[in-house]
Structures are given as structure tokens and as C-alpha cells.
Design a protein around this motif. Structure first.
Motif, short mmCIF file in Angstrom:
data_model
loop_
_atom_site.label_atom_id
_atom_site.label_comp_id
_atom_site.label_asym_id
_atom_site.label_seq_id
_atom_site.Cartn_x
_atom_site.Cartn_y
_atom_site.Cartn_z
N LEU A 7 50.09 96.34 17.55
CA LEU A 7 49.18 96.44 16.02
C LEU A 7 47.92 97.15 15.68
CD1 LEU A 7 49.94 94.78 13.46
CD2 LEU A 7 48.55 92.97 14.77
N LEU A 8 47.65 96.78 17.06
CA LEU A 8 45.69 97.40 17.07
C LEU A 8 45.63 99.24 17.71
CD1 LEU A 8 45.66 94.56 17.62
CD2 LEU A 8 42.93 94.90 18.14
N ASN A 9 46.27 99.76 17.95
CA ASN A 9 47.01 100.86 18.29
C ASN A 9 45.53 101.58 19.41
OD1 ASN A 9 47.58 102.97 18.86
ND2 ASN A 9 47.08 104.45 16.88
N LEU A 10 45.84 100.00 19.80
CA LEU A 10 44.04 100.01 20.95
C LEU A 10 44.29 99.74 22.39
CD1 LEU A 10 40.87 99.49 21.23
CD2 LEU A 10 41.44 96.49 21.56
N ARG B 226 36.25 95.65 14.73
CA ARG B 226 37.52 96.24 13.22
C ARG B 226 36.33 97.89 12.65
NH1 ARG B 226 38.69 91.65 9.64
NH2 ARG B 226 39.97 91.82 10.59
N ARG B 227 34.92 98.21 13.17
CA ARG B 227 34.39 99.28 13.14
C ARG B 227 34.92 100.61 13.71
NH1 ARG B 227 29.47 96.66 11.88
NH2 ARG B 227 29.07 94.38 12.02
N LEU B 228 35.88 100.29 14.23
CA LEU B 228 36.91 101.71 15.03
C LEU B 228 37.77 102.50 14.00
CD1 LEU B 228 35.49 100.94 18.66
CD2 LEU B 228 34.18 102.34 16.62
N TYR B 229 38.32 100.93 13.88
CA TYR B 229 39.57 100.98 13.35
C TYR B 229 39.42 102.67 12.06
CZ TYR B 229 40.83 97.03 14.56
OH TYR B 229 40.72 95.94 15.36
N GLY B 230 40.62 103.44 11.98
CA GLY B 230 40.43 104.60 11.04
C GLY B 230 40.42 105.42 11.79
N GLY C 47 37.53 103.11 20.98
CA GLY C 47 37.60 102.06 20.75
C GLY C 47 38.04 101.72 22.52
N LEU C 48 38.87 102.55 22.84
CA LEU C 48 39.25 102.69 24.62
C LEU C 48 37.59 103.13 25.14
CD1 LEU C 48 41.42 105.37 26.30
CD2 LEU C 48 39.01 104.76 27.02
#
Lengths: 295, 234
Positions: free
Chosen positions: A39-42, A93-97, A103-104
């Protein structure tokens, strides 16, 4: 005494059982990683640190507050999930997009900070955590004796993995989750609060790591390094199973635990590398992983 | 005079640095079928996405049932009673046909029941256990429509529903639009296929370069054919 390929049956089954226990931890941890990645692609590099944190929370609960194993098994996943949700809201949340690399890097940095803090407080030697009374001793399976706690680890992990699989693959809540994995914007346009769902999903994945940590506490020493030792293998499991595949991560986790156990029986020095050899082979033949779908 | 259900005033929309909509004013009355005509890239899809809150940035006023929605996230906008059918249909490949149908949560009372939907779209009933993307293009389009007819949305935003489909399917979709209109739904549809939209819509708007350049009612259609030739080449 019966032999298998010249190896006493007891030793053979004993290593397999130990492999299954390790495999159970791989399964629960890679399941959490898979749910989060879906879901988060993280790629959550802090997963191992949270597993360690779960074990330490159980240890601190028992040693400082007198919270017993069973309460820890219930409360620690909730506490780690809560911490995960705060982390998601405040930082991730600040890193989405942005590029997933951010994120890693963020979660890798967090893992270093959490582990550093615990090394500062407890050193690198392990703290013992007693096996709860109800799970002491050994159980006779008919063909072999197995420490009851190991049996419990396998059973509890299987129940958690099977329940998670059921919820994601067979319920309407799981359908929303799968749909949001494919196209979060459209699911949100149907009236679903996807940002909330992302926060809860991250909390759940992290809670699974906390749960695995509590489960591990009596089976291994509670040490600041326990997470980083395990997580490298778990990432290999995720790569072999296929990123984001729920069933794949569970089956691969259990399977590779067994393979490690077998390697210990036949050629012990290979047991710590066999997973990575398999990973290399799988990446050559099926780059998306055994259960993964090409994107 | 029927009430205004959707009203856009000076709406601008942006994707990253690109400024796509340049001050759109649009009004849709309750129970109307409104068609947005125009060339590809004229901004019609962006207009629907702006209403849904799916663009990077928007300015201006978008009122739904009198309530301002321009600063709300998409899920709050949907819950004001809007059903959105995207151009690429948005059928989820990891879900079965029936899971796709049941996916959107009920946002209002008064949606069609699953039994009614299966009666309107018998193909979907037959294929309910198939994975969503194993359906044919026509079946996927019907599923994408059925999905938002169930949720209780009363304003439907339909993006190019007739695109790339066989004539017999397009006719069936036309019948569905008429049925929805009889049931009191309000529809804002983006159409490339003028022949599909012409007999269905009450109001037409031509979109060009991110602006509405001409608006007319169905009764004025014949007197605007010259304009349509100019803008659409029909």
C-alpha cells in the motif's frame, strides 16, 4: 535409530523443527513488510529495529513493571503499531510522491537511531527472557520431542499469517486494501479515506514486527542486534517471494526456514548463505520473485 | 426551475507546473444530462478530475448542492453524492468482477440493488467470479458504471464511456444513460463520440484550451452544427 542419508532421524527432524521456528519469524516479518510495501510502496528498513523494540518492550515490561508474557503479546503490538502510526503521520507522509529511495533512507536512519539507543542503554550482550510457565517443557509429537515453546511459536505465527491472509484476500476490507494497492486515487474517489487506511496499514505491518519481537524474546536472547541480524535474511525472503505478495511472503518465509534447517544438517557452513544463493538464482530466473507479478 | 446541483466558478487546475484549466464556469441542474465536447487534450478529463479533487492543484469555487468543495479531499467530495467513472475505467485486476462491483462504499441511500444491476447488466452477473481484467472492454465499462450506480451517488461523472467499444455495446450504454436519467440521476459526461452524446444530453458545452467556449441546449443543437464542425470536425 533410523537414518536419513546417513543422518540420525532425530537430528534431522530437530533441525527441520528449528528451521520451521526460524521460518515462522521470517514469515511474520516478511508479511509485515509485504503489507506495508503493497500500500505504501515503502521498503521499511526499520522493520528489524521494530522487531527488536518489540522484544525489548516485552523485557522491560516484565523486568520493570511486572507485565507478564501474555499481556505483552497483546500490548506490545499495539504500542509498536501506535508508534508506527505516529511515524507515518509525522514523517513518512511527507515523502509520498517522491522517489521511494527517500522512504528507504528515512527508515534506515530510524533503524540506526533505535538500535543505537538500545546499544547505548543495554550494550550488545543479550538479556534473558524466561519462557512463560504454561509453555515450559517439551511436547512429544510421537516421532520426536519438541520444546513446547517452539511449537507455540510456529502455531501462533501460522494463526497470525493465516488470519492476515484471510482478511486481505477474502473480506471486503481486504478488497479495499487490494484495490488501494492498485489505484489509491480511484479508491479515494469512491469515498474511502485512503490516507487513514494507509496509516492503519502501516500501523498493522509494524505491529506484526512488534508481535514477532515478543514471540522471539523467550526463544532467543533479547539483544539490540537481534533485529539487524534477522532482517537481512527477511529482505532476501521478500525478494524471493516477490515484493508485495501476501501468500508469497508467508510461504517463502516458512520454506526458507526449512531450507536453512536442511542446510544445517547436510553442510552446516552453508546454512547462513543458502538463502542468498537461492535469492540470486530466483532473481536470474524470475526477477519479480516466485509469487510476484511483473509490473 | 430545478435546483442547481453543481456549480463551477472560475476554476483553474494544474498538474505540476502545467496550467490545464483556465477559468471554467459551469452549471449543472438536478436531473440534467450534460455533455462536455471537445478535442483530446482540451481539458475535459481534467475538468471531471478537478470536480473530484484528483488534480495536483485547483483554484476557484466548486459547489456541490450549494456546498463549497474546492478545498476538500476526494473521499469527502465523493461522500457528497458523486460517482466517478474514469476514462481508463479503473477496473481492479486483483479483484473479481463481483468484488469490483461491491467495492465502492454506500455513500447515500437510494442506489440500485445488486439484483437490479444484474438485471440491467446480465453479462456482469454471468462473469461475477472472473478477475476484473479478464472481462471484455464492454463488460469492464458496464462494470465501471454498475459500480457507481450501486453506491447511492446521484451525480455521475462519466469520462468517455463509449470510447473504443462495439456499436451494439454503445447502444446498450445509451439505454443505460436514458434509464439513469428516468431514475433522476444527474450526469456530466465527457464524450468524444458526438453521435453517442447528441441524442442523450440536455445541455452541451464545448471545451477548448481549458475553457468553455460555447454552451447550448439540446433544442439549439441543429443551429450549432456549424460550430461543432469547426471545433470537433463532426
Amino acid at each position: 535409530m533410523t537414518d536419513i542419508f546417513g543422518i540420525p532421524l532425530q537430528a534431522f527432524l530437530g533441525q527441520l523443527a528449528l528451521g520451521l521456528v526460524n521460518g515462522s519469524f521470517y514469515a511474520v516479518l516478511s508479511l509485515g513488510l509485504a503489507v506495508i510495501f503493497g500500500l505504501l510502496n515503502l521498503i521499511n528498513f526499520a522493520h528489524g529495529a521494530i522487531y527488536m523494540l518489540g522484544a525489548f518492550l516485552a523485557w522491560m515490561g516484565l523486568t520493570w513493571l511486572g507485565v507478564n508474557y501474555w499481556w505483552s503479546l497483546l500490548l506490545v503490538p499495539l504500542v509498536t503499531a501506535g508508534a508506527g502510526m505516529i511515524l507515518e503521520r509525522s514523517l513518512l507522509r511527507r515523502l509520498y510522491g517522491l522517489d521511494p529511495l527517500y522512504g528507504l533512507l528515512l527508515t534506515f536512519g530510524l533503524a540506526l537511531i533505535i538500535e543505537g539507543l538500545f546499544r547505548q542503554m543495554f550494550g550488545v550482550s543479550g538479556q534473558p527472557y524466561p519462557v512463560p510457565d504454561a509453555l515450559r517443557g517439551a511436547t512429544n509429537l510421537g516421532f520426536m520431542l519438541l520444546p513446547t515453546y517452539r511449537l507455540w511459536v510456529v502455531a501462533a505465527s501460522l494463526v497470525v499469517c493465516a488470519s492476515t491472509w484471510f482478511v486481505i484476500e477474502r473480506t471486503s476490507l481486504g478488497a479495499l486494501l487490494r484495490a488501494a494497492t492498485e489505484n489509491p486515487k480511484l479508491v479515494q474517489a469512491f469515498g474511502v479515506n485512503v490516507p487513514l487506511m494507509i496509516m492503519l496499514t502501516f500501523g498493522f505491518g509494524v505491529g506484526l514486527a512488534g508481535f514477532a519481537g515478543v514471540l522471539a524474546a523467550p526463544a532467543t536472547q533479547v539483544s539490540p542486534l537481534m533485529g539487524s541480524h534477522l532482517i537481512i535474511t527477511v529482505f532476501a525472503v521478500v525478494v524471493i517471494g516477490g515484493m508485495g505478495s501476501i501468500l508469497g511472503s508467508v510461504l517463502t518465509g516458512l520454506g526458507l526456514g526449512l531450507v536453512e534447517g536442511l542446510a544445517k544438517v547436510f553442510y552446516a557452513p552453508a546454512s547462513s548463505t543458502v538463502v542468498f544463493v537461492i535469492m540470486a538464482l530466483v532473481l536470474i530466473v524470475r526477477p519479480a520473485g516466485l509469487f510476484g507479478r511483473d509490473k | 426551475m430545478t435546483a442547481e446541483l453543481l456549480s463551477l466558478t472560475d476554476v483553474h487546475a494544474y498538474y505540476g507546473e502545467s496550467h490545464i484549466l483556465h477559468g471554467v464556469d459551469l452549471s449543472v441542474k438536478k436531473g440534467e444530462v450534460v455533455a462536455l465536447l471537445g478535442r483530446n487534450g482540451s481539458g475535459r478529463t481534467t475538468l471531471l478530475k478537478s470536480i473530484m479533487g484528483l488534480v495536483d492543484k485547483r483554484k476557484g469555487s466548486i459547489r456541490i448542492g450549494g456546498q463549497e468543495s474546492a478545498s476538500l479531499p476526494p473521499h469527502r467530495i465523493a461522500r457528497m453524492g458523486i460517482g466517478y467513472c474514469p476514462e481508463e475505467r479503473g477496473i481492479f485486476s486483483g479483484l473479481s468482477c463481483e468484488e469490483n462491483l461491491m467495492l465502492p462504499p454506500m455513500i447515500k441511500e437510494g442506489g440500485l440493488s445488486v439484483a437490479e444491476l444484474y438485471e440491467i447488466f446480465p453479462n456482469i452477473k454471468e462473469r461475477r467470479a472472473s478477475p476484473g481484467t479478464r472481462l471484455s472492454g464492454g463488460e469492464q465499462q458496464m462494470l465501471a458504471l454498475a459500480r457507481i450506480m450501486r453506491s447511492g451517488a446521484h451525480l455521475l461523472l462519466l469520462d468517455e464511456i463509449s470510447e473504443g467499444l462495439a456499436p451494439v455495446i454503445v447502444q446498450a450504454l445509451g439505454r443505460t444513460i436514458r434509464l439513469l436519467r428516468e431514475k433522476g440521476y444527474t450526469i456530466l459526461m465527457v464524450e468524444q463520440n458526438f453521435r453517442f452524446a447528441a441524442p442523450l444530453a440536455d445541455q452541451f458545452h464545448i471545451v477548448e484550451h481549458g475553457r468553455i467556449v460555447s454552451s447550448f441546449a439540446a433544442a439549439e443543437l441543429s443551429s450549432h452544427m456549424g460550430l461543432l464542425h469547426e471545433y470537433l470536425g463532426v
